[in-house]
Design an enzyme around this catalytic site. Structure first.
Site, PDB file in Angstrom:
ATOM      1  N   TYR A 148       0.831  -1.202   0.000  1.00 23.91           N
ATOM      2  CA  TYR A 148       0.000   0.000   0.000  1.00 23.91           C
ATOM      3  C   TYR A 148       0.867   1.255   0.000  1.00 23.91           C
ATOM      4  O   TYR A 148       0.661   2.172  -0.800  1.00 23.91           O
ATOM      5  CB  TYR A 148      -0.923  -0.003   1.217  1.00 23.91           C
ATOM      6  CG  TYR A 148      -1.850   1.187   1.276  1.00 23.91           C
ATOM      7  CD1 TYR A 148      -2.989   1.236   0.480  1.00 23.91           C
ATOM      8  CD2 TYR A 148      -1.579   2.274   2.102  1.00 23.91           C
ATOM      9  CE1 TYR A 148      -3.841   2.329   0.510  1.00 23.91           C
ATOM     10  CE2 TYR A 148      -2.427   3.374   2.142  1.00 23.91           C
ATOM     11  CZ  TYR A 148      -3.551   3.394   1.341  1.00 23.91           C
ATOM     12  OH  TYR A 148      -4.382   4.486   1.369  1.00 23.91           O
ATOM     13  N   THR A 169     -15.241   5.663   5.452  1.00 27.07           N
ATOM     14  CA  THR A 169     -15.831   4.910   4.349  1.00 27.07           C
ATOM     15  C   THR A 169     -16.011   3.463   4.778  1.00 27.07           C
ATOM     16  O   THR A 169     -15.513   3.036   5.825  1.00 27.07           O
ATOM     17  CB  THR A 169     -14.933   4.958   3.092  1.00 27.07           C
ATOM     18  OG1 THR A 169     -13.709   4.251   3.347  1.00 27.07           O
ATOM     19  CG2 THR A 169     -14.626   6.400   2.688  1.00 27.07           C
TER      20      THR A 169
END
Length: 247
Positions: free
Chosen positions: A155, A190
């Site tokens: 990531y 989210t």
């Protein structure tokens, strides 16, 4: 005049969460929006709710052929593309480098880095034909420094890659009226984040504002960068992190 009137935008990962906030805001401010995502049901429902100024295309950002199909459809429906928001991304699981499976590494890099590359490679020619363009690449605070809570090396590496790709493209097309900037959120509320973490004092401690961002707070920054209001802004890194990287 609406801030994005006359602009045609492609927004990847637009069916939910941060992408959906971008889609709704951009349509509200006058853009015609092509929503892309692998989540067909959610994406179709979103486009239907927004009327004639939005269409949905099922799209895997790791496929160059898929990108070409998206561009063809966008130009057929709305004309040359003048805004690209490379929002699609995945985090992968938490793992140290020695425990990180290479297939997982490749998957994260493919979506987060290759997807941005393919997007710019495919859409820039349309912008050149239009004579203008703005690209907003959604990176992360993990694309600027190794931030607390970053899930894994894939990531972090992918988000640093997005930051570098943004600067390179910005320099290459600075004289062609195409601007390229990156947005670097910290924690955002989210569905890909466990809601338990939203109010966890340990998770919030590195962020001076002591909260996660709402998706719309990130989308408004992208709105500015997509609009002509930011006409002298390129190769910039916009942090939307509640002060996290100030430490």
């Amino acid at each position: 005049m609406k801030r994005l009137e006359g602009k045609v935008a492609i927004i990847t990962g637009g069916a939910r969460g941060l992408g959906q906030a971008h889609v709704r805001l951009f349509v509200e401010y006058g853009a015609k929006v092509v929503i892309t995502d692998v989540l067909e049901e959610d994406g179709t429902a979103l486009a239907d709710s927004l009327g004639e100024n939005a269409i949905f295309i099922k799209h895997d950002v790791t496929s160059e052929a898929g990108w070409k199909s998206v561009l063809e459809t966008a130009e057929k429906h709305f004309g040359y593309v003048t805004v690209l928001v490379n929002n699609a991304g995945i985090a992968g699981g938490f793992a140290n480098i020695a425990e990180l499976d290479y297939n997982e590494y490749k998957k994260v890099m493919s979506v987060n880095s290759d997807g941005v590359f393919f997007g710019m490679k495919t859409v820039i020619p349309s912008m050149l034909k239009a004579g203008k363009g703005s690209i907003v690449n959604i990176s992360s605070v993990s694309g600027l420094q190794v931030a607390p809570g970053s899930p894994n090396a894939a990531y972090v590496g992918s988000k640093f890659s997005v930051t570098g790709l943004t600067k390179m493209a910005a320099l290459e097309y600075a004289t062609r009226n195409i601007r390229v900037n990156s947005v670097h959120p910290g924690g955002v509320r989210t569905s890909i984040v466990d809601p338990v973490l939203f109010d966890d004092p340990k998770i919030l401690e590195p962020t001076p504002m002591r909260r996660f961002a709402e998706p719309i707070e990130v989308a408004y920054v992208s709105l500015f960068l997509a609009s002509d209001e930011s006409s002298y802004v390129t190769a910039a890194e916009y942090k939307v992190d509640g002060g996290m990287t100030a430490k």
